[in-house]
Design a protein around this motif. Structure first.
Motif, PDB file in Angstrom:
ATOM      1  N   LEU A  84       0.805  -1.270  20.216  1.00 21.37           N
ATOM      2  CA  LEU A  84      -0.198  -1.857  20.500  1.00 21.37           C
ATOM      3  C   LEU A  84      -1.229  -1.474  21.369  1.00 21.37           C
ATOM      4  CD1 LEU A  84       1.900  -5.207  20.483  1.00 21.37           C
ATOM      5  CD2 LEU A  84       0.324  -4.344  18.774  1.00 21.37           C
ATOM      6  N   ALA A  85      -2.473  -1.989  21.255  1.00 26.64           N
ATOM      7  CA  ALA A  85      -3.561  -1.671  22.176  1.00 26.64           C
ATOM      8  C   ALA A  85      -3.617  -2.252  23.437  1.00 26.64           C
ATOM      9  CB  ALA A  85      -4.970  -1.699  21.417  1.00 26.64           C
ATOM     10  N   VAL A  86      -2.632  -2.228  24.438  1.00 30.06           N
ATOM     11  CA  VAL A  86      -2.313  -2.858  25.522  1.00 30.06           C
ATOM     12  C   VAL A  86      -2.799  -2.034  26.684  1.00 30.06           C
ATOM     13  CG1 VAL A  86      -0.666  -4.114  27.123  1.00 30.06           C
ATOM     14  CG2 VAL A  86      -0.631  -4.485  24.558  1.00 30.06           C
ATOM     15  N   ASP A  87      -3.459  -2.870  27.755  1.00 29.53           N
ATOM     16  CA  ASP A  87      -3.886  -1.944  28.789  1.00 29.53           C
ATOM     17  C   ASP A  87      -2.842  -1.892  30.002  1.00 29.53           C
ATOM     18  OD1 ASP A  87      -6.503  -1.005  27.995  1.00 29.53           O
ATOM     19  OD2 ASP A  87      -6.967  -3.255  27.905  1.00 29.53           O
ATOM     20  N   THR A  88      -2.167  -2.995  30.391  1.00 28.18           N
ATOM     21  CA  THR A  88      -1.290  -3.042  31.560  1.00 28.18           C
ATOM     22  C   THR A  88      -0.029  -3.692  31.202  1.00 28.18           C
ATOM     23  OG1 THR A  88      -3.293  -3.403  32.904  1.00 28.18           O
ATOM     24  CG2 THR A  88      -1.151  -3.827  33.908  1.00 28.18           C
ATOM     25  N   VAL A  89       0.945  -3.488  31.917  1.00 29.60           N
ATOM     26  CA  VAL A  89       2.439  -4.218  31.621  1.00 29.60           C
ATOM     27  C   VAL A  89       2.861  -4.780  33.135  1.00 29.60           C
ATOM     28  CG1 VAL A  89       4.656  -3.701  31.039  1.00 29.60           C
ATOM     29  CG2 VAL A  89       2.880  -3.031  29.682  1.00 29.60           C
ATOM     30  N   HIS A  90       3.380  -5.934  32.728  1.00 24.41           N
ATOM     31  CA  HIS A  90       4.183  -6.572  33.736  1.00 24.41           C
ATOM     32  C   HIS A  90       5.464  -7.309  33.310  1.00 24.41           C
ATOM     33  CE1 HIS A  90       1.535  -5.743  37.425  1.00 24.41           C
ATOM     34  NE2 HIS A  90       0.370  -6.065  36.169  1.00 24.41           N
ATOM     35  N   ALA A  91       6.585  -6.752  33.567  1.00 21.77           N
ATOM     36  CA  ALA A  91       7.776  -7.292  33.229  1.00 21.77           C
ATOM     37  C   ALA A  91       9.054  -6.918  33.994  1.00 21.77           C
ATOM     38  CB  ALA A  91       7.977  -6.795  31.693  1.00 21.77           C
ATOM     39  N   ASN A  92      10.096  -7.550  33.683  1.00 23.36           N
ATOM     40  CA  ASN A  92      11.265  -7.080  34.373  1.00 23.36           C
ATOM     41  C   ASN A  92      12.145  -5.912  34.167  1.00 23.36           C
ATOM     42  OD1 ASN A  92      11.595  -9.663  35.583  1.00 23.36           O
ATOM     43  ND2 ASN A  92      11.809 -10.549  33.504  1.00 23.36           N
ATOM     44  N   GLN A  93      12.542  -5.188  35.309  1.00 25.25           N
ATOM     45  CA  GLN A  93      12.916  -3.797  35.142  1.00 25.25           C
ATOM     46  C   GLN A  93      14.447  -3.971  35.113  1.00 25.25           C
ATOM     47  OE1 GLN A  93      11.624  -0.817  38.170  1.00 25.25           O
ATOM     48  NE2 GLN A  93      10.473  -2.655  38.947  1.00 25.25           N
ATOM     49  N   LEU A  94      15.095  -3.027  34.211  1.00 27.19           N
ATOM     50  CA  LEU A  94      16.665  -3.147  34.045  1.00 27.19           C
ATOM     51  C   LEU A  94      17.178  -2.089  34.977  1.00 27.19           C
ATOM     52  CD1 LEU A  94      16.325  -2.794  30.242  1.00 27.19           C
ATOM     53  CD2 LEU A  94      17.236  -4.714  31.447  1.00 27.19           C
ATOM     54  N   GLU A  95      18.328  -2.566  35.467  1.00 29.27           N
ATOM     55  CA  GLU A  95      19.154  -1.736  36.568  1.00 29.27           C
ATOM     56  C   GLU A  95      20.238  -1.133  35.953  1.00 29.27           C
ATOM     57  OE1 GLU A  95      19.809  -2.654  41.054  1.00 29.27           O
ATOM     58  OE2 GLU A  95      21.489  -3.205  40.013  1.00 29.27           O
ATOM     59  N   PHE A  96      20.376   0.225  35.933  1.00 34.00           N
ATOM     60  CA  PHE A  96      21.568   0.950  35.352  1.00 34.00           C
ATOM     61  C   PHE A  96      21.963   1.706  36.606  1.00 34.00           C
ATOM     62  CE2 PHE A  96      18.441   0.208  31.744  1.00 34.00           C
ATOM     63  CZ  PHE A  96      19.570  -0.180  30.738  1.00 34.00           C
ATOM     64  N   ALA A  97      23.336   1.966  36.181  1.00 37.67           N
ATOM     65  CA  ALA A  97      24.324   2.794  37.083  1.00 37.67           C
ATOM     66  C   ALA A  97      25.271   3.530  36.182  1.00 37.67           C
ATOM     67  CB  ALA A  97      25.043   1.912  38.174  1.00 37.67           C
TER      68      ALA A  97
END
Length: 379
Positions: free
Chosen positions: A268-281
């Motif tokens: 998709l033609a999207v300029d910016t992203v703000h979302a939740n980050q996944l935490e992995f270990a």
């Protein structure tokens, strides 16, 4: 017999006095150019009854252009009918509704006259109380089987900034539910998601609860899931058209950055992203969340912040979403479009589209099919 298109010239008031019915292709009414309205109906000459008021109307003396240019919006209000099968009866109901509001129709443009989609934009003059009239439009829309969208006349223009929810808005899925299916707890997590999107649960608390349930989910699965996520109908052409218009677009999602960035880079033609980050270990989800969580308040805050950074008035900003956590940003700017929304959101969002894909939002910017096709060729 095959259906024929019958073009008639008549006063707008004459349409409301008609009694018959037929598929409706177009309606053009520009008093500054011509006092008579131009009506296009599909008439099966074998059995259609258009009523005396229409059969006595004058036939069109010249052929109708395929895609007439939409007139400039000068009225304080626009009411747009989006119908998958427009009829004369729908039009009569709409004109009667407008008259009942004490408003007058100052112009009508046909923005789309496809076989499966007719879009009429009525410019209205009158003192309207937006929220109760908007709710009345929702009720009438259900009765006539169409979408009716009310907006201010000055919002009928392309935006400069558009904020989009991701899950169930740009994609036809809830990513967190897809992750849960793989771990065997799909129904449990989906029930929490659905309740949160309906506004029955606090988003932050429901998000933390769902993340705890996903503890141990393998990080390697993300790359397999991302390409399989289906786009929402109309998402790709809407984003392409917005880019061609010079509008900046941002994903504001209670979902995850991994999938939002995948959409941005691949689909998709999207300029910016703000979302939740996944935490992995050790290659697996920890079940914890990384603050700040992108909830409804955060979406609105981010969209407003971006507008300030761009030097834009909020009247040039729109938001598109479907869930209860989208309501704060839907009420921020010039337009707040709920797409296939949950019932609570449909009742509270300023604008709502239920029967068409995301690209139908382009009609709310005052664009017709010919202009949209030109934008997509450029994009």
């Amino acid at each position: 017999m095959d259906a024929q298109t019958v073009s008639l010239q008549l006063p707008l008031a004459q349409i409301t006095r008609s009694t018959g019915d037929a598929p409706l292709h177009y309606l053009e009414y520009h008093p500054g150019v011509a006092e008579l309205a131009l009506l296009g109906l599909a008439k099966d000459t074998g059995d259609a009854d258009l009523g005396d008021a229409l059969t006595l109307a004058r036939p069109l003396s010249q052929p109708l252009p395929k895609q007439p240019a939409a007139s400039a919006v000068t009225a304080p209000w626009c009411l747009t009918l989006l119908s998958p099968g427009a009829t004369l009866a729908q039009l009569r109901a709409l004109l009667d509704f407008v008259a009942g509001l004490g408003a007058s129709v100052t112009a009508v443009d046909t923005l789309s006259q496809r076989r499966e989609r007719t879009v009429l934009r009525l410019q209205l003059d009158g003192k309207l109380d937006f929220d109760p009239v908007r709710r009345a439009c929702l009720k009438l829309a259900e009765e006539i089987g169409a979408d009716l969208v009310l907006q201010t006349g000055d919002s009928q223009r392309p935006p400069s900034l558009a904020g989009f929810d991701m899950d169930s808005t740009l994609i036809d899925a809830e990513v967190i539910d897809e992750l849960a299916k793989i771990t065997g707890i799909g129904a449990q997590v989906a029930a929490i998601t659905e309740a949160a999107m309906r506004g029955e649960l606090d988003f932050r608390q429901s998000f933390k609860k769902r993340m705890r349930l996903l503890k141990g989910f393998p990080e390697a699965e993300l790359a397999r899931i991302a390409p399989q996520l289906p786009l929402k109908d109309g998402a790709e052409p809407l984003l392409r058209a917005l880019r061609a218009l010079g509008c900046k677009t941002v994903i504001l999602s209670g979902g995850f950055t991994y999938f939002a960035h995948y959409l941005q880079s691949q689909r998709l033609a999207v300029d910016t992203v703000h979302a939740n980050q996944l935490e992995f270990a050790d290659g697996a989800l920890t079940g914890e969340v990384i603050e700040p969580i992108v909830d409804g308040a955060r979406k609105r805050e981010l969209l407003e912040q971006i507008a300030v950074e761009m030097g834009l008035p909020l009247s040039r900003v729109i938001a598109v979403g479907d869930g209860a956590n989208d309501i704060p940003m839907l009420s921020l700017g010039g337009l707040g479009i709920a797409i296939h929304p949950k019932p609570k959101v449909r009742q509270e969002a300023p604008q709502s589209i239920d029967r068409f894909g995301l690209d139908a939002a382009l009609y709310l910017f005052g664009l017709n099919d010919g202009q949209i096709a030109g934008l997509l060729e450029r994009g």
